[in-house]
Design a protein around this motif. Structure first.
Motif, short mmCIF file in Angstrom:
data_model
loop_
_atom_site.label_atom_id
_atom_site.label_comp_id
_atom_site.label_asym_id
_atom_site.label_seq_id
_atom_site.Cartn_x
_atom_site.Cartn_y
_atom_site.Cartn_z
N VAL A 180 58.63 -6.77 -6.03
CA VAL A 180 58.07 -7.25 -4.77
C VAL A 180 56.55 -7.22 -4.81
CG1 VAL A 180 58.13 -5.00 -3.64
CG2 VAL A 180 58.22 -7.08 -2.25
N ILE A 181 55.97 -6.29 -5.58
CA ILE A 181 54.51 -6.17 -5.63
C ILE A 181 53.87 -7.38 -6.29
CG2 ILE A 181 52.58 -4.79 -6.54
CD1 ILE A 181 54.27 -2.30 -6.14
N PRO A 182 54.27 -7.75 -7.53
CA PRO A 182 53.68 -8.97 -8.09
C PRO A 182 54.08 -10.24 -7.35
CG PRO A 182 55.38 -8.11 -9.55
CD PRO A 182 55.12 -7.06 -8.52
N VAL A 183 55.25 -10.24 -6.70
CA VAL A 183 55.65 -11.43 -5.93
C VAL A 183 54.64 -11.70 -4.82
CG1 VAL A 183 57.33 -12.22 -4.21
CG2 VAL A 183 58.11 -11.42 -6.43
N VAL A 184 54.14 -10.65 -4.18
CA VAL A 184 53.12 -10.84 -3.14
C VAL A 184 51.89 -11.52 -3.72
CG1 VAL A 184 51.56 -9.65 -1.55
CG2 VAL A 184 53.94 -8.91 -1.74
N GLY A 185 51.45 -11.06 -4.91
CA GLY A 185 50.30 -11.68 -5.55
C GLY A 185 50.56 -13.11 -5.97
N LEU A 186 51.74 -13.36 -6.54
CA LEU A 186 52.06 -14.71 -6.99
C LEU A 186 52.19 -15.68 -5.81
CD1 LEU A 186 54.67 -13.80 -9.75
CD2 LEU A 186 52.36 -14.70 -10.10
N ALA A 187 52.71 -15.17 -4.69
CA ALA A 187 52.82 -16.02 -3.50
C ALA A 187 51.46 -16.24 -2.85
CB ALA A 187 53.79 -15.38 -2.50
N GLY A 188 50.60 -15.22 -2.92
CA GLY A 188 49.29 -15.34 -2.29
C GLY A 188 48.29 -16.16 -3.07
N ALA A 189 48.52 -16.32 -4.39
CA ALA A 189 47.57 -17.05 -5.24
C ALA A 189 47.36 -18.49 -4.78
CB ALA A 189 48.03 -16.99 -6.70
N PRO A 190 48.41 -19.29 -4.57
CA PRO A 190 48.16 -20.66 -4.11
C PRO A 190 47.55 -20.73 -2.71
CG PRO A 190 50.52 -20.18 -4.14
CD PRO A 190 49.84 -19.06 -4.85
N LEU A 191 47.85 -19.74 -1.88
CA LEU A 191 47.27 -19.71 -0.53
C LEU A 191 45.76 -19.50 -0.61
CD1 LEU A 191 47.72 -19.64 2.55
CD2 LEU A 191 48.10 -17.18 2.35
N LEU A 192 45.34 -18.53 -1.43
CA LEU A 192 43.90 -18.28 -1.57
C LEU A 192 43.21 -19.44 -2.28
CD1 LEU A 192 41.52 -16.44 -1.15
CD2 LEU A 192 42.15 -15.18 -3.23
N LEU A 193 43.89 -20.03 -3.25
CA LEU A 193 43.32 -21.18 -3.94
C LEU A 193 43.07 -22.33 -2.96
CD1 LEU A 193 42.47 -22.70 -6.50
CD2 LEU A 193 44.89 -23.29 -6.84
N ALA A 194 44.03 -22.57 -2.09
CA ALA A 194 43.87 -23.63 -1.08
C ALA A 194 42.69 -23.32 -0.16
CB ALA A 194 45.15 -23.79 -0.27
N SER A 195 42.54 -22.06 0.21
CA SER A 195 41.42 -21.66 1.06
C SER A 195 40.10 -21.85 0.33
CB SER A 195 41.58 -20.20 1.50
OG SER A 195 40.46 -19.77 2.24
N ASP A 196 40.05 -21.49 -0.96
CA ASP A 196 38.82 -21.67 -1.74
C ASP A 196 38.43 -23.14 -1.82
OD1 ASP A 196 38.70 -18.95 -2.17
OD2 ASP A 196 39.63 -19.04 -4.15
N ILE A 197 39.40 -23.99 -2.02
CA ILE A 197 39.13 -25.43 -2.07
C ILE A 197 38.62 -25.91 -0.72
CG2 ILE A 197 40.19 -27.71 -2.34
CD1 ILE A 197 42.09 -26.45 -4.40
N ALA A 198 39.22 -25.39 0.36
CA ALA A 198 38.79 -25.77 1.70
C ALA A 198 37.35 -25.33 1.95
CB ALA A 198 39.72 -25.16 2.74
#
Length: 241
Positions: A180-198
């Motif tokens: 569950v710990i790395p899953v949180v990171g793997l799920a959060g990666a595209p979210l943060l990437l989208a924010s960085d692009i924004a």
């Protein structure tokens, strides 16, 4: 009712060294968390007032922010160096990607620190000489602050995305910590990437609530990973030999 017990600590000839590796890596991860969180507030006088370079506001917090970012850069490289042999047993590509992303992150952080120190140096020059062209000094100071903002976006926001993808995927496959710990990171990666692009496209700015929410999963993954390594260490895995 069946009670699920925590996995036992690794045993065998490598248990001692691997436990020490886990503790060192966990402590370094916690150091990255502790040193990164206060800097936004400490840089308040620098970021919030264009007249800071002319002598407005206090420099104490800014100096401490710069020192914390130096410690952050060192800890970032430390996590990659300590974990590289462990991650390489699962995937050499992931290990190299993780190491590269952390080194680039540290380098960008230090570039940002140099820009902050440059503003402080300009401020000292103004105090010593009285300064002649306030507009030019404010423009230069603003440009240096913009450099720090850019290095923050690329270093402390984009690089953790790559780190989470490389380290998180290897840790997940090996089962070195609860998945569950790395899953949180793997799920959060595209979210943060989208924010960085924004942010790069001007949709929203750094430091806003939206940007903060996008960064929460990655922050949670790194914090939980560090705490688990310090408290429990690595789970038994074929990767550990």
């Amino acid at each position: 009712m069946t009670q699920t017990l925590p996995a036992p600590a690794p045993t065998g000839p490598h248990a001692g060294p691997m436990r020490r590796t886990a503790v060192v890596a966990g402590v370094l991860y916690l150091v990255t968390f502790v040193t990164s969180v206060p800097t936004l507030a400490l840089y308040g006088p620098l970021k919030g007032d264009a007249g800071f370079v002319l002598g407005a506001g206090d420099t104490t917090g800014v100096v401490w922010g710069a020192l914390l970012e130096v410690a952050l850069a060192v800890a970032c490289v430390g996590t990659a160096v300590v974990l590289f042999p462990v991650v390489r047993r699962q995937s050499e590509t992931a290990a190299l990607g993780f190491l590269a992303s952390r080194v680039v992150e540290a380098g960008l952080i230090l570039v940002g620190v140099v820009s902050v120190l440059s503003v402080l140096a300009l401020r000292d020059d103004v105090a010593g000489t009285g300064g002649a062209d306030a507009d030019a000094l404010v423009a230069t100071g603003s440009a240096l602050v913009a450099v720090h903002d850019g290095t923050f976006l690329l270093g402390q926001s984009l690089m953790p995305v790559l780190s989470a993808l490389c380290l998180g995927s290897a840790v997940y496959r090996a089962g070195l910590v609860p998945r569950v710990i790395p899953v949180v990171g793997l799920a959060g990666a595209p979210l943060l990437l989208a924010s960085d692009i924004a942010v790069a496209c001007g949709v929203h700015e750094q430091g806003t609530a939206l940007a903060g929410l996008a960064a929460l999963p990655i922050a949670a993954w790194e914090l939980a990973f560090g705490i688990w390594l310090v408290v429990r260490g690595f789970r038994p895995s074929p990767v550990l030999g």
